[in-house]
Motif scaffolding. Structure first.
Motif, PDB file in Angstrom:
ATOM      1  N   HIS A   6      -1.199   5.979   3.483  1.00  0.00           N
ATOM      2  CA  HIS A   6      -1.127   4.563   3.063  1.00  0.00           C
ATOM      3  C   HIS A   6      -0.497   3.721   4.170  1.00  0.00           C
ATOM      4  O   HIS A   6       0.697   3.839   4.439  1.00  0.00           O
ATOM      5  CB  HIS A   6      -0.287   4.455   1.783  1.00  0.00           C
ATOM      6  N   HIS A   8      -1.051  -0.322   6.455  1.00  0.00           N
ATOM      7  CA  HIS A   8      -1.726  -1.630   6.524  1.00  0.00           C
ATOM      8  C   HIS A   8      -1.878  -2.015   7.998  1.00  0.00           C
ATOM      9  O   HIS A   8      -1.329  -3.021   8.444  1.00  0.00           O
ATOM     10  CB  HIS A   8      -0.932  -2.679   5.751  1.00  0.00           C
ATOM     11  N   GLU A  91      -4.991  -1.243  -2.984  1.00  0.00           N
ATOM     12  CA  GLU A  91      -4.006  -0.844  -3.939  1.00  0.00           C
ATOM     13  C   GLU A  91      -3.978  -1.783  -5.122  1.00  0.00           C
ATOM     14  O   GLU A  91      -4.175  -2.992  -4.989  1.00  0.00           O
ATOM     15  CB  GLU A  91      -2.625  -0.718  -3.289  1.00  0.00           C
ATOM     16  N   HIS A 156       1.564   5.528  -5.157  1.00  0.00           N
ATOM     17  CA  HIS A 156       1.969   5.363  -3.766  1.00  0.00           C
ATOM     18  C   HIS A 156       3.385   4.793  -3.650  1.00  0.00           C
ATOM     19  O   HIS A 156       3.865   4.118  -4.550  1.00  0.00           O
ATOM     20  CB  HIS A 156       0.934   4.489  -3.034  1.00  0.00           C
ATOM     21  N   ASP A 206       3.312   3.206   4.509  1.00  0.00           N
ATOM     22  CA  ASP A 206       3.236   1.826   3.990  1.00  0.00           C
ATOM     23  C   ASP A 206       3.539   0.843   5.135  1.00  0.00           C
ATOM     24  O   ASP A 206       4.050  -0.240   4.900  1.00  0.00           O
ATOM     25  CB  ASP A 206       4.173   1.598   2.803  1.00  0.00           C
TER      26      ASP A 206
HETATM   27 ZN   LIG Z   1       0.782  -0.932   0.570  1.00  0.00          ZN
END
Ligand SMILES: [Zn+2]
Ligand SMILES: [Zn+2]
Length: 259
Positions: A6, A8, A91, A156, A206
């Protein structure tokens, strides 16, 4: 080898440093990363990254914290998910920490994603914060999870109790730990991670948020997921290779992609 389940990396602060980010992944033996979509306007960039790099996967979804953003329909999510590099829906989920007031729209949006996951058979990436009861209830009501004929997914950046982890695991879900688990203050979460079987664990960054120790406070990136894996190995008293192998196998199994 590790996988960041996970991140970004489409966010501008990371997208601007792609060569450096890919090099650090290679240095730290992070072989793959899943770039997670947070809204529809950004989705084309997320998909473009997955198309450009063979070892980057992507998801499609609208984050529960995004209030003023186009609302996705089930049909739209199903249509956008129709690409071999889109391996998950999300998500999605509930967040009663960031937003307060009447959040019925958030619950509706969550239901939409679960329906799209059932149709596409692509697993859910669930974000839950201060909302675990409603999250589990809606997952059950909408038939998320293998027991209910749906597909599983991942909770997550997990920060909830062992009870919530067990409820999700019972539905076929995996629990993903982020850099938070490495923080000195995260004793409760470390106790949860100790109890969750390795067969059910994914690891993530994350990024750009939540850099693990020893990078806490700096901008996070997928290569740092190795620190999360190393920490979990130490916590559980097992070789780091075992954590790397098992979490990698878990990723490929859940998201149904060939290793
Ligand atoms: Zn996220
Ligand atoms: Zn999240």
């Amino acid at each position: 080898m590790f996988i960041d389940s996970h991140c970004h990396i489409n966010f501008p602060e990371l997208a601007a440093r792609m060569p450096e980010i890919l090099a650090r992944m290679a240095d730290n033996k992070v072989t793959h990363a899943l770039c997670v979509s947070v809204d529809l306007p950004d989705f084309p960039q997320v998909l473009a990254l997955a198309h450009e790099y063979p070892h980057i996967y992507a998801s499609v979804g609208v984050h529960p914290d995004y209030e003023d953003t186009p609302e996705p329909s089930v049909e739209q999510l199903v249509e956008l998910a129709n690409d071999p590099k889109i391996i998950a829906i999300g998500e999605t989920g509930l967040d009663y920490f960031r937003l307060q007031g009447d959040l019925e729209w958030q619950r509706e949006r969550f239901r939409t994603h679960i329906k799209a996951s059932r149709i596409t058979r692509k697993p859910l990436i669930i974000h839950t914060r201060n909302a675990s009861e409603d999250t589990i209830r809606i997952m059950r009501e909408e038939g998320a999870g293998t027991e209910a004929g749906g597909v599983a997914g991942v909770m997550h950046c997990f920060t909830e109790s062992l009870e919530v982890a067990r409820a999700a695991i019972e539905m076929g879900f995996y629990i993903s730990f982020s850099g938070i688990v490495t923080f000195k203050s995260a004793k409760d979460l470390q106790a949860v991670a100790l109890e969750v079987p390795l067969e059910r664990i994914l690891i993530e960054t994350d990024s750009p948020y939540l850099a693990p120790m020893p990078h806490r406070g700096k901008m996070n990136e997928p290569g740092f997921v190795a620190h999360v894996g190393e920490y979990i190995a130490k916590l559980k008293g097992v070789p780091v290779e075992q954590v790397a192998e098992q979490t990698t196998a878990n990723f490929f199994k859940l998201f149904n992609v060939a290793a």
